[in-house]
Write a protein that holds these residues in place. Sequence first.
Motif, PDB file in Angstrom:
ATOM      1  N   TRP A  93      98.067  10.292 -65.304  1.00 53.55           N
ATOM      2  CA  TRP A  93      98.565   9.707 -64.067  1.00 53.55           C
ATOM      3  C   TRP A  93     100.078   9.537 -64.098  1.00 53.55           C
ATOM      4  CZ3 TRP A  93      96.169   5.632 -60.454  1.00 53.55           C
ATOM      5  CH2 TRP A  93      94.990   6.127 -59.918  1.00 53.55           C
ATOM      6  N   ALA A  94     100.724  10.016 -65.147  1.00 54.22           N
ATOM      7  CA  ALA A  94     102.170   9.843 -65.267  1.00 54.22           C
ATOM      8  C   ALA A  94     102.900  10.477 -64.095  1.00 54.22           C
ATOM      9  CB  ALA A  94     102.663  10.428 -66.589  1.00 54.22           C
ATOM     10  N   ASP A  95     102.420  11.625 -63.656  1.00 53.31           N
ATOM     11  CA  ASP A  95     102.987  12.307 -62.491  1.00 53.31           C
ATOM     12  C   ASP A  95     101.842  13.030 -61.802  1.00 53.31           C
ATOM     13  OD1 ASP A  95     104.268  13.806 -60.583  1.00 53.31           O
ATOM     14  OD2 ASP A  95     105.920  14.423 -61.884  1.00 53.31           O
ATOM     15  N   ARG A  96     101.353  12.451 -60.728  1.00 58.70           N
ATOM     16  CA  ARG A  96     100.171  13.010 -60.074  1.00 58.70           C
ATOM     17  C   ARG A  96     100.493  14.282 -59.293  1.00 58.70           C
ATOM     18  NH1 ARG A  96      96.747   8.165 -57.456  1.00 58.70           N
ATOM     19  NH2 ARG A  96      95.209   9.855 -57.313  1.00 58.70           N
ATOM     20  N   ASN A  97     101.787  14.638 -59.223  1.00 62.74           N
ATOM     21  CA  ASN A  97     102.167  15.902 -58.586  1.00 62.74           C
ATOM     22  C   ASN A  97     102.152  17.071 -59.564  1.00 62.74           C
ATOM     23  OD1 ASN A  97     102.684  14.796 -55.968  1.00 62.74           O
ATOM     24  ND2 ASN A  97     104.609  13.955 -56.750  1.00 62.74           N
ATOM     25  N   VAL A  98     101.951  16.779 -60.843  1.00 57.26           N
ATOM     26  CA  VAL A  98     101.912  17.811 -61.882  1.00 57.26           C
ATOM     27  C   VAL A  98     100.462  18.028 -62.289  1.00 57.26           C
ATOM     28  CG1 VAL A  98     102.659  18.441 -64.209  1.00 57.26           C
ATOM     29  CG2 VAL A  98     104.216  17.193 -62.694  1.00 57.26           C
ATOM     30  N   ASP A 104      99.410  10.584 -70.523  1.00 52.96           N
ATOM     31  CA  ASP A 104      98.874   9.853 -69.373  1.00 52.96           C
ATOM     32  C   ASP A 104      98.783  10.828 -68.207  1.00 52.96           C
ATOM     33  OD1 ASP A 104      98.218   8.208 -67.292  1.00 52.96           O
ATOM     34  OD2 ASP A 104      99.938   6.851 -67.499  1.00 52.96           O
ATOM     35  N   LEU A 114     100.532  18.556 -68.004  1.00 48.02           N
ATOM     36  CA  LEU A 114     100.881  17.317 -68.701  1.00 48.02           C
ATOM     37  C   LEU A 114     100.343  17.328 -70.128  1.00 48.02           C
ATOM     38  CD1 LEU A 114     100.181  14.711 -65.873  1.00 48.02           C
ATOM     39  CD2 LEU A 114     102.420  15.404 -66.743  1.00 48.02           C
TER      40      LEU A 114
END
Length: 392
Positions: A68-73, A66, A78
């Motif tokens: 969008w799991a961590d939008r800072n990565v 996903d 990912l």
Amino acid sequence: MPDVSIFHRPKLAGQLADQILHTSPTSASPSGVFLAAPRRTGKSTFVREDLRPALEAKKAIVIYVDLWADRNVDPSELLAAAVRAEMGEHANAVAKIAKGFGISGGKVGGIDFSLDRIGIGKDVTLAQALGALSDEIKQPIVIVIDEAQHALTTQAGMDSLFAMKAARDELNSSAHFGLRLVCTGSNRDKLAMLRNSRDQAFYGAPLVPFPHLGEDYIDWFCKHVGLPAALDPAAVFELFKKAGWRPELLGAAADALRFDFGIAAGDVPSRFAEAVDEQIEGATSETLRVVRALTPLQTAVLLVLAQSGDNYRPFEAATVEKYRESLTAAGEPAESAAKVDVPSVQAALQALQEKSLIWRASRGVYALEDASLREVLLDTGSGADPAAPAQM
């Protein structure tokens, strides 16, 4: 036993799995399959709970990520992490890579090889890693990329898509056991950017509208909702359509009634309808609250973007003139409208990104973050054509 807390769609999952794994010289499916559906309509739940098991039942290895799991990565990281995680489950594939490249590092399954060396710009490319995995498991691999359009927001993310294309081309050759890519997204226009242009990795891949939940879901919902009185599925289905096919709005409305301990059974159907309307109004009001807090120029830029769609050219003279017209129509002084220029538009676009109202691909293409925002703006009259007589 199936989880009764989740509505399952096994027939649709089986049909999609068949098409995803289908091999034919006349099919574009090996290029990847793109599934588009508005946000919060059950797409991700279906992918995790139904499509993945259906693919695994057909002997495919599924790698799910996903973006969008961590939008800072960075999206590329990912994706690489998901491949590394699957590689970590197959020691022989890791050993093959380690032997072929002579890489030493941390121990993985007793092998001198660090999985963090797999990825974009690393010692081992994603194509090489997936090739070794394919040779080891001797099964087709399906990579499911949820919110795939997010890969377009960084150069590394775009590079990772081309890495997936290289892996797909290699693994779909007779030397390996097949690789399929399933990309999902909540905005059809943004997802289409991945396959509409010849310079994109998945040019020509099928873009399929994901079927929204239907009457069978409403029957299930009414059966399991657990309110003091039964709901009429036909009436609830009409409410569901009004709610934009979003199951969470029905669930939130039901929760509101569950905590109304004094409600009479005879009032349940009418109160449920009122609660759904309140949820719809609440979702719209929150969006408009953010929009109404914008500066006049930010509002003008947002409206012009919403009206222009795919034809939006943020810095062209004609577009800048539309911003000025929108400001004038909103009652701003003529001197304020006259001051609109490219630097001020750039600042407005940056602010809209920070407020999560718009989305920017790394190549400078802009779109609404949530496609439903356009409908909200137009329905409330906030998105009237700036060239038309003022409606405000």
